[in-house]
Design a protein around this motif. Structure first.
Motif, short mmCIF file in Angstrom:
data_model
loop_
_atom_site.label_atom_id
_atom_site.label_comp_id
_atom_site.label_asym_id
_atom_site.label_seq_id
_atom_site.Cartn_x
_atom_site.Cartn_y
_atom_site.Cartn_z
N ARG A 65 0.83 -1.21 0.00
CA ARG A 65 0.00 0.00 0.00
C ARG A 65 0.86 1.26 0.00
NH1 ARG A 65 -4.76 -1.63 4.42
NH2 ARG A 65 -5.49 -3.51 3.32
N LEU A 66 1.95 1.22 0.75
CA LEU A 66 2.86 2.37 0.75
C LEU A 66 3.46 2.59 -0.62
CD1 LEU A 66 4.85 2.21 4.12
CD2 LEU A 66 3.30 4.01 3.36
N ALA A 67 3.85 1.50 -1.28
CA ALA A 67 4.44 1.61 -2.61
C ALA A 67 3.46 2.22 -3.60
CB ALA A 67 4.90 0.24 -3.10
N GLU A 68 2.18 1.96 -3.42
CA GLU A 68 1.15 2.51 -4.32
C GLU A 68 0.86 3.97 -4.00
OE1 GLU A 68 -2.14 -0.08 -3.69
OE2 GLU A 68 -1.33 -1.71 -4.93
N GLU A 69 0.84 4.31 -2.72
CA GLU A 69 0.43 5.65 -2.32
C GLU A 69 1.59 6.62 -2.13
OE1 GLU A 69 -1.89 5.00 1.18
OE2 GLU A 69 -3.26 3.62 0.18
N HIS A 70 2.77 6.08 -1.81
CA HIS A 70 3.96 6.92 -1.59
C HIS A 70 5.14 6.23 -2.27
CE1 HIS A 70 1.84 9.31 1.50
NE2 HIS A 70 1.32 8.15 1.88
N ALA A 71 5.16 6.31 -3.59
CA ALA A 71 6.13 5.54 -4.37
C ALA A 71 7.59 5.85 -4.03
CB ALA A 71 5.90 5.77 -5.86
N LEU A 91 10.81 -13.25 2.06
CA LEU A 91 11.78 -12.37 1.40
C LEU A 91 11.28 -11.97 0.02
CD1 LEU A 91 14.53 -11.03 0.92
CD2 LEU A 91 15.44 -13.29 0.35
N LEU A 92 10.89 -12.95 -0.77
CA LEU A 92 10.45 -12.67 -2.13
C LEU A 92 9.19 -11.81 -2.14
CD1 LEU A 92 10.83 -13.08 -5.13
CD2 LEU A 92 9.58 -15.23 -4.95
N ALA A 93 8.22 -12.13 -1.28
CA ALA A 93 6.97 -11.37 -1.24
C ALA A 93 7.23 -9.92 -0.84
CB ALA A 93 6.00 -12.02 -0.26
N ALA A 94 8.14 -9.71 0.11
CA ALA A 94 8.45 -8.35 0.55
C ALA A 94 9.08 -7.54 -0.57
CB ALA A 94 9.37 -8.39 1.76
N LEU A 95 10.02 -8.14 -1.29
CA LEU A 95 10.67 -7.42 -2.39
C LEU A 95 9.69 -7.14 -3.51
CD1 LEU A 95 14.11 -9.28 -2.55
CD2 LEU A 95 13.55 -7.13 -1.39
N GLN A 96 8.81 -8.10 -3.80
CA GLN A 96 7.81 -7.89 -4.84
C GLN A 96 6.80 -6.82 -4.43
OE1 GLN A 96 6.45 -11.94 -5.35
NE2 GLN A 96 7.68 -12.21 -7.20
N ALA A 97 6.57 -6.66 -3.13
CA ALA A 97 5.65 -5.63 -2.64
C ALA A 97 6.25 -4.24 -2.72
CB ALA A 97 5.24 -5.94 -1.20
N GLY A 98 7.57 -4.16 -2.88
CA GLY A 98 8.21 -2.86 -3.02
C GLY A 98 9.23 -2.51 -1.96
N SER A 141 11.72 -17.05 -9.39
CA SER A 141 10.47 -16.30 -9.48
C SER A 141 10.24 -15.80 -10.89
CB SER A 141 10.52 -15.11 -8.51
OG SER A 141 9.40 -14.27 -8.71
N ARG A 142 11.29 -15.29 -11.52
CA ARG A 142 11.16 -14.80 -12.89
C ARG A 142 10.75 -15.93 -13.82
NH1 ARG A 142 16.00 -12.72 -12.12
NH2 ARG A 142 16.89 -13.88 -13.87
N GLN A 143 11.33 -17.12 -13.61
CA GLN A 143 10.97 -18.24 -14.48
C GLN A 143 9.49 -18.59 -14.30
OE1 GLN A 143 13.63 -21.53 -14.80
NE2 GLN A 143 12.00 -22.96 -15.30
N TRP A 144 9.03 -18.64 -13.07
CA TRP A 144 7.61 -18.95 -12.84
C TRP A 144 6.73 -17.92 -13.54
CZ3 TRP A 144 3.44 -16.42 -10.73
CH2 TRP A 144 2.31 -17.22 -10.47
N GLU A 145 7.07 -16.62 -13.44
CA GLU A 145 6.27 -15.59 -14.09
C GLU A 145 6.32 -15.75 -15.60
OE1 GLU A 145 8.01 -12.11 -12.48
OE2 GLU A 145 6.90 -12.21 -10.59
N ALA A 146 7.51 -16.09 -16.13
CA ALA A 146 7.64 -16.27 -17.57
C ALA A 146 6.79 -17.44 -18.06
CB ALA A 146 9.10 -16.49 -17.94
N GLU A 147 6.70 -18.48 -17.24
CA GLU A 147 5.88 -19.63 -17.62
C GLU A 147 4.40 -19.25 -17.70
OE1 GLU A 147 6.81 -22.71 -14.89
OE2 GLU A 147 8.82 -23.04 -15.70
N GLN A 148 3.98 -18.28 -16.88
CA GLN A 148 2.60 -17.81 -16.97
C GLN A 148 2.40 -16.96 -18.22
OE1 GLN A 148 1.05 -19.42 -14.43
NE2 GLN A 148 3.19 -19.93 -14.03
N LEU A 149 3.43 -16.17 -18.60
CA LEU A 149 3.34 -15.32 -19.78
C LEU A 149 3.47 -16.12 -21.07
CD1 LEU A 149 5.50 -12.31 -18.55
CD2 LEU A 149 3.04 -12.33 -18.91
N PHE A 150 4.23 -17.22 -21.03
CA PHE A 150 4.45 -18.05 -22.21
C PHE A 150 3.96 -19.47 -21.91
CE2 PHE A 150 8.32 -15.15 -22.47
CZ PHE A 150 7.72 -14.26 -23.36
N PRO A 151 2.66 -19.65 -21.77
CA PRO A 151 2.15 -20.97 -21.37
C PRO A 151 2.43 -22.08 -22.37
CG PRO A 151 0.35 -19.52 -22.06
CD PRO A 151 1.57 -18.67 -21.95
#
Length: 225
Positions: free
Chosen positions: A75-81, A97-104, A147-157
């Motif tokens: 929420r902070l990342a969205e409202e106070h970038a 760790l991963l979730a925190a970094l992805q949250a901003g 994490s990037r590979q998992w996301e890429a697999e969603q983008l390139f099913p």
């Protein structure tokens, strides 16, 4: 500019344990390296505290009584970038760790770290940098890569997991011989995978494949200092 010459950052501490907040405040202020302008015990208090006290950095615990520190960070990342968040938590697992970094979050340090390490991390993120605690830094690169590979697999099913791995290495600029060595495959097998990748992505050249891969976040440097 040397770290000791930077302006003293104004800090908001978000943690529901009063003894920990008191100890952290004392450690930061006794060093002269930071000034604590406010404290919050829940994620819901954070927006008002930020608006009222205008901190330079937020030190956030993940375990809060209302919403998680990850959601509060998002929420902070969205409202106070431009407002950096340093996670200071007992959780040292990969998922947190991963979730925190992805949250901003700009930094992640495990409670129990020395006061010098915490202060360095705080001042680094306040100055616009990123920092990961010494206990978990070694896990970061493979974690983000996965994490990037998992996301890429969603983008390139249409691509298999192996084809995504090959695409990742193509995006890094590796030739077929290097890809074969890294994946412990024959060069012929690598060529076959690349042919299938080109067909599925409907591209006709390596350069086009690289462009598609990088648009999806593959092939990027994940080093953090």
């Amino acid at each position: 500019m040397r770290e000791e010459d930077r302006p003293v950052p104004r800090v908001l501490i978000v943690d529901d344990h009063p003894l920990f907040r008191e100890g952290l405040r004392a450690a930061l202020e006794s060093s002269g390296g930071a000034v604590v302008v406010a404290e919050a015990t829940t994620g819901g208090e954070v927006p008002e505290s930020v608006a009222r006290h205008q901190p330079d950095v937020v030190v956030m615990d993940l375990s809060l009584p209302d919403i998680s520190g990850i959601e509060a960070t998002r929420r902070l990342a969205e409202e106070h970038a431009g407002l950096p968040v340093l996670i200071l938590t007992m959780s040292d697992d990969d998922a947190s760790l991963l979730a925190a970094l992805q949250a901003g979050a700009r930094g992640y340090v495990v409670k129990g770290a020395g006061s010098d390490e915490v202060l360095h991390a705080l001042r680094t993120v306040a100055a616009g940098g990123a920092v990961i605690g010494s206990e978990i830094a070694a896990r970061l690169s493979p974690l983000l890569s996965g994490s990037r590979q998992w996301e890429a697999e969603q983008l390139f099913p249409a691509l298999t997991s192996r084809e995504v791995e090959v695409l990742e290495l193509i995006a890094r600029g590796h030739d077929n011989r290097r890809i074969a060595r890294d994946l412990v495959l024959s060069e012929k097998t690598v060529r076959n995978h690349i042919t299938h990748v080109f067909e599925k992505l409907q591209v006709t050249s390596r350069a086009e494949a690289v462009a598609r891969a990088r648009d999806a976040g593959l092939g990027k440097d994940t080093s953090v200092t």
